[in-house]
Design a protein around this motif. Structure first.
Motif, PDB file in Angstrom:
ATOM      1  N   ILE A  30      -5.183  -1.016   2.123  1.00  0.00           N
ATOM      2  CA  ILE A  30      -3.868  -1.217   2.666  1.00  0.00           C
ATOM      3  C   ILE A  30      -3.073   0.472   2.781  1.00  0.00           C
ATOM      4  O   ILE A  30      -2.212   0.686   2.291  1.00  0.00           O
ATOM      5  CB  ILE A  30      -2.880  -1.933   1.593  1.00  0.00           C
ATOM      6  CG1 ILE A  30      -2.795  -1.558   0.385  1.00  0.00           C
ATOM      7  CG2 ILE A  30      -3.212  -3.236   1.906  1.00  0.00           C
ATOM      8  CD1 ILE A  30      -1.637  -2.314  -0.305  1.00  0.00           C
ATOM      9  N   MET A  31      -3.783   1.441   3.550  1.00  0.00           N
ATOM     10  CA  MET A  31      -3.391   2.704   3.648  1.00  0.00           C
ATOM     11  C   MET A  31      -2.037   2.872   4.343  1.00  0.00           C
ATOM     12  O   MET A  31      -1.471   3.902   4.150  1.00  0.00           O
ATOM     13  CB  MET A  31      -4.742   3.503   4.033  1.00  0.00           C
ATOM     14  CG  MET A  31      -5.766   3.640   3.283  1.00  0.00           C
ATOM     15  SD  MET A  31      -5.185   4.322   1.420  1.00  0.00           S
ATOM     16  CE  MET A  31      -4.513   5.924   1.709  1.00  0.00           C
ATOM     17  N   GLY A  41       1.962  -2.720  -4.338  1.00  0.00           N
ATOM     18  CA  GLY A  41       0.981  -2.832  -2.998  1.00  0.00           C
ATOM     19  C   GLY A  41       0.364  -4.231  -2.997  1.00  0.00           C
ATOM     20  O   GLY A  41      -0.127  -4.628  -4.114  1.00  0.00           O
ATOM     21  N   LEU A  42       0.474  -4.876  -1.783  1.00  0.00           N
ATOM     22  CA  LEU A  42      -0.018  -6.375  -1.760  1.00  0.00           C
ATOM     23  C   LEU A  42      -1.220  -6.503  -0.611  1.00  0.00           C
ATOM     24  O   LEU A  42      -1.161  -5.606   0.353  1.00  0.00           O
ATOM     25  CB  LEU A  42       1.222  -7.304  -1.418  1.00  0.00           C
ATOM     26  CG  LEU A  42       2.449  -7.086  -2.006  1.00  0.00           C
ATOM     27  CD1 LEU A  42       3.608  -8.008  -1.587  1.00  0.00           C
ATOM     28  CD2 LEU A  42       2.128  -7.433  -3.695  1.00  0.00           C
ATOM     29  N   TYR A  43      -1.903  -7.612  -0.835  1.00  0.00           N
ATOM     30  CA  TYR A  43      -2.928  -7.840   0.241  1.00  0.00           C
ATOM     31  C   TYR A  43      -2.813  -9.191   0.378  1.00  0.00           C
ATOM     32  O   TYR A  43      -3.361 -10.024  -0.652  1.00  0.00           O
ATOM     33  CB  TYR A  43      -4.333  -7.076  -0.016  1.00  0.00           C
ATOM     34  CG  TYR A  43      -5.049  -7.531   1.494  1.00  0.00           C
ATOM     35  CD1 TYR A  43      -4.806  -6.653   2.443  1.00  0.00           C
ATOM     36  CD2 TYR A  43      -5.998  -8.703   1.320  1.00  0.00           C
ATOM     37  CE1 TYR A  43      -5.727  -7.010   3.749  1.00  0.00           C
ATOM     38  CE2 TYR A  43      -6.427  -8.917   2.655  1.00  0.00           C
ATOM     39  CZ  TYR A  43      -6.242  -8.227   3.799  1.00  0.00           C
ATOM     40  OH  TYR A  43      -6.948  -8.456   4.998  1.00  0.00           O
ATOM     41  N   LEU A  52     -11.551  -3.250  -5.702  1.00  0.00           N
ATOM     42  CA  LEU A  52     -11.578  -2.196  -4.603  1.00  0.00           C
ATOM     43  C   LEU A  52     -12.123  -2.438  -3.262  1.00  0.00           C
ATOM     44  O   LEU A  52     -12.336  -1.760  -2.538  1.00  0.00           O
ATOM     45  CB  LEU A  52     -12.239  -1.152  -5.472  1.00  0.00           C
ATOM     46  CG  LEU A  52     -11.714  -0.525  -6.580  1.00  0.00           C
ATOM     47  CD1 LEU A  52     -12.515   0.327  -7.203  1.00  0.00           C
ATOM     48  CD2 LEU A  52     -10.224  -0.015  -6.372  1.00  0.00           C
ATOM     49  N   LEU A  89      -3.376  -8.428  -4.836  1.00  0.00           N
ATOM     50  CA  LEU A  89      -2.587  -7.327  -5.019  1.00  0.00           C
ATOM     51  C   LEU A  89      -3.704  -6.026  -4.529  1.00  0.00           C
ATOM     52  O   LEU A  89      -4.835  -6.257  -4.576  1.00  0.00           O
ATOM     53  CB  LEU A  89      -2.422  -7.063  -6.376  1.00  0.00           C
ATOM     54  CG  LEU A  89      -1.443  -8.049  -7.151  1.00  0.00           C
ATOM     55  CD1 LEU A  89      -1.177  -7.680  -8.719  1.00  0.00           C
ATOM     56  CD2 LEU A  89      -0.275  -8.255  -6.439  1.00  0.00           C
ATOM     57  N   TYR A  90      -3.218  -4.969  -4.160  1.00  0.00           N
ATOM     58  CA  TYR A  90      -4.089  -3.824  -3.904  1.00  0.00           C
ATOM     59  C   TYR A  90      -3.368  -2.591  -4.387  1.00  0.00           C
ATOM     60  O   TYR A  90      -2.223  -2.334  -3.729  1.00  0.00           O
ATOM     61  CB  TYR A  90      -4.594  -3.595  -2.510  1.00  0.00           C
ATOM     62  CG  TYR A  90      -5.410  -2.304  -2.705  1.00  0.00           C
ATOM     63  CD1 TYR A  90      -6.725  -2.504  -2.860  1.00  0.00           C
ATOM     64  CD2 TYR A  90      -5.059  -1.014  -2.169  1.00  0.00           C
ATOM     65  CE1 TYR A  90      -7.464  -1.442  -3.060  1.00  0.00           C
ATOM     66  CE2 TYR A  90      -5.862  -0.009  -2.822  1.00  0.00           C
ATOM     67  CZ  TYR A  90      -7.296  -0.353  -3.011  1.00  0.00           C
ATOM     68  OH  TYR A  90      -7.940   0.825  -3.083  1.00  0.00           O
ATOM     69  N   GLY A  91      -3.656  -2.202  -5.649  1.00  0.00           N
ATOM     70  CA  GLY A  91      -3.266  -0.890  -6.281  1.00  0.00           C
ATOM     71  C   GLY A  91      -4.456   0.153  -6.696  1.00  0.00           C
ATOM     72  O   GLY A  91      -4.156   0.962  -7.652  1.00  0.00           O
ATOM     73  N   GLU A 124      -0.505  -3.268 -12.486  1.00  0.00           N
ATOM     74  CA  GLU A 124       0.550  -3.901 -11.333  1.00  0.00           C
ATOM     75  C   GLU A 124       0.382  -5.472 -11.764  1.00  0.00           C
ATOM     76  O   GLU A 124       1.378  -6.212 -11.351  1.00  0.00           O
ATOM     77  CB  GLU A 124      -0.023  -3.528 -10.024  1.00  0.00           C
ATOM     78  CG  GLU A 124       0.752  -4.319  -8.896  1.00  0.00           C
ATOM     79  CD  GLU A 124       0.228  -3.900  -7.319  1.00  0.00           C
ATOM     80  OE1 GLU A 124      -1.002  -3.224  -7.289  1.00  0.00           O
ATOM     81  OE2 GLU A 124       0.882  -4.489  -6.503  1.00  0.00           O
ATOM     82  N   LEU A 147      -5.049   6.473  -3.947  1.00  0.00           N
ATOM     83  CA  LEU A 147      -4.927   5.636  -2.723  1.00  0.00           C
ATOM     84  C   LEU A 147      -5.507   6.245  -1.627  1.00  0.00           C
ATOM     85  O   LEU A 147      -4.921   7.431  -1.128  1.00  0.00           O
ATOM     86  CB  LEU A 147      -3.328   5.393  -2.603  1.00  0.00           C
ATOM     87  CG  LEU A 147      -2.690   4.936  -3.614  1.00  0.00           C
ATOM     88  CD1 LEU A 147      -1.241   4.638  -3.409  1.00  0.00           C
ATOM     89  CD2 LEU A 147      -3.197   3.189  -4.023  1.00  0.00           C
TER      90      LEU A 147
END
Lengths: 344, 344
Positions: A90-91, A106-108, B86, B107-109, B116, B313
């Motif tokens: 999610i860049m 950040g969410l995906y 990841l 979530l993506y952190g 998170e 990130l």
């Protein structure tokens, strides 16, 4: 006390308000039926940047900034940004968050991201944990094509069930109080459902079972039926997925009434544009929410709708490894317009 | 009423309890100092699957299942799973969620994911929106290497600042009430901070400024200092990042006291194993939380710690396009042990 009704559905006591929203869209989206309703239509899908990925990030940032501007709020007052996109890691959202300087979660959720961000944002606002919060999602046709499918230069032929990723980004500013375009009364997070679809060019079929599962659980929990809403709105099922959702709901004994259902994926592009089964991408439901759904709730044309963004959970790696494609769908109940604000 | 103190920090009134946790780790992690504390140490990094990616997903599922088992809770009673990893499109977590059947909020952190998930999970539980909730994160050395760097078969040489991605997954079950291993009293979400590091083999340097930013904001909000906590614990800064964090905090006038700080990235591997600057990956802080931090809080050896997972990130695409690497860090205040449960 749990603010829940039934197993799946979260009730937001304060009914957080969507104070403002904004949508930025690409040139092809601008030629579509909602072209006049976007806050900005790009004349160039590069948006003055040196890569499509940078353009995608810049679009998300622009949607957030325009949303804040419309709400008269400064970025420094926003306590959290919840958002995501379709790029690896999610860049696009991460770099937009860098530019905005707002604490970032950040969410995906693939194309379900806009609903996911509203669900979590409403919880943060209603619980008094963070408000206002910014919820955002975006996608870009050119970054999605080369990441998930083929480089654009390859000029591959698309199958009839294929959908066209929206170049666009949408953002909503949520607060616990205040007059808004609409209010969020309840929501349900979806389970990951997989009925064994493996055709990466048929996202609609992959997502429809998750959409049906979430709707069934939501209606059972809330003791409501599709007829209780002005519209049941799916994110980007497209023509194939929308037909399957009709069939699955009818089979479950909860048919979607004629005229009471719409899909954002069938609302973005000019039918004369060659987009096969319709639009898709995180940005699809995000820009339709801002350009069509929220304005109709604010004006009072619609009183109550279900906004359900749907996501197909796949990566080129999982597809190459023979995985089937599960879907997920989160549903948000939106109520409007300003008239009934502060009435619980 | 906003449950906040200052600009950044969220206070959880009910102090949600971490009822149970579980950690699954790879063979190399099993040889490290925490080897005896993991719930399962894999003898084979493939975990009986046909790809590393499937193994990563299976590990996450296993950590969740073992956590539920330890808490005596059925997956059908869990109202949300918040987690990530990841892999591109967080497919490890998505496929684990498919197997578990729990409503899934992805979530993506990057490596900040465990913190998170605890922040959002605590908000869902404390606000009465969803409880119990499962929070999980995982990573796999072999999937990360081939996705972010080189195929393992290439046998590339690692730089001194490089870190070794943990093969492991951790999960925590949170509830609003109940006797737990520890309680979550407050948390702060981090901003995306970029001081211009572009070396993809130096994640520690990329993440340290975000860690310092989050800690400074948290201490200012809560009117506390590092000495008020038994440990300030970072996720995976590694040797380089930990040194930089010390320096940045000292320069800000909030020095981290000797013996009062630890980094999960320096706690996982046997020093005789050749891991250069230490461990990294979503799984790093997740398994150290479960195997070391929570047990010390439960036993009363530690009363109060800050758990701050940090994320770099980046994606191969952004690096190839010349982007620098921003970081993000979220901090969770954990208090133990069982004695002071239900005391607010």
């Amino acid at each position: 006390m749990l603010h829940r009704t039934g197993d799946a559905t979260i009730v937001f006591e304060s009914r957080p308000a969507i104070l403002a929203s904004a949508a930025v869209a690409g040139p092809k989206e601008g030629r579509g039926p909602l072209g006049g309703q976007f806050d900005l239509v790009l004349s160039d899908p590069m948006f003055g940047q040196s890569s499509f990925e940078q353009a995608e990030s810049r679009m998300l940032q622009e949607a957030c900034e325009r949303c804040l501007q419309k709400a008269g709020a400064g970025a420094d007052k926003v306590q959290a940004l919840l958002g995501g996109d379709l790029e690896n890691q999610i860049m696009a959202a991460s770099l937009a968050a860098r530019a905005l300087g707002i604490p970032f979660l950040g969410l995906y959720g693939a194309c379900s991201t806009m609903a996911e961000s509203l669900l979590l944002g409403a919880a943060l606002a209603d619980g008094g944990f963070a408000a206002p919060v910014l919820c955002a999602a975006g996608s870009h046709y050119a970054t999605a094509e080369r990441q998930y499918r083929f480089p654009l230069e390859y000029g591959n032929q698309r199958t009839p069930a294929a959908q066209w990723t929206v170049t666009g980004a949408g953002a909503c500013l949520l607060d616990r109080e205040g007059k808004g375009m609409a209010r969020i009364s309840c929501a349900a997070a979806g389970r990951v459902i997989d009925l064994g679809i493996s055709d990466v060019n048929n996202m609609g079929a992959a997502m429809a079972p998750a959409a049906a599962d979430t709707l069934r659980r939501f209606f059972a929990d809330t003791h409501t039926s599709p007829g209780d809403y002005d519209r049941v709105i799916s994110g980007d099922l497209g023509r194939v997925g929308a037909e399957l959702l009709h069939e699955l709901m009818a089979r479950s004994g909860v048919p979607l009434p004629d005229g009471g259902y719409m899909d954002c994926g069938l609302s973005v592009f000019d039918p004369r544009d060659d987009v096969h089964a319709g639009a898709s991408g995180c940005g699809c439901s995000a820009i339709v929410l801002s350009a069509l759904i929220l304005p109709k709730l604010r004006s009072g044309e619609w009183k109550k709708v279900l906004f359900m963004a749907t996501g197909a959970l796949l990566s080129p790696t999982t597809s190459q490894q023979g995985e089937t494609i599960p879907g997920v769908a989160h549903v948000i109940c939106l109520e409007g317009g300003e008239d009934d604000a502060h009435v619980s």
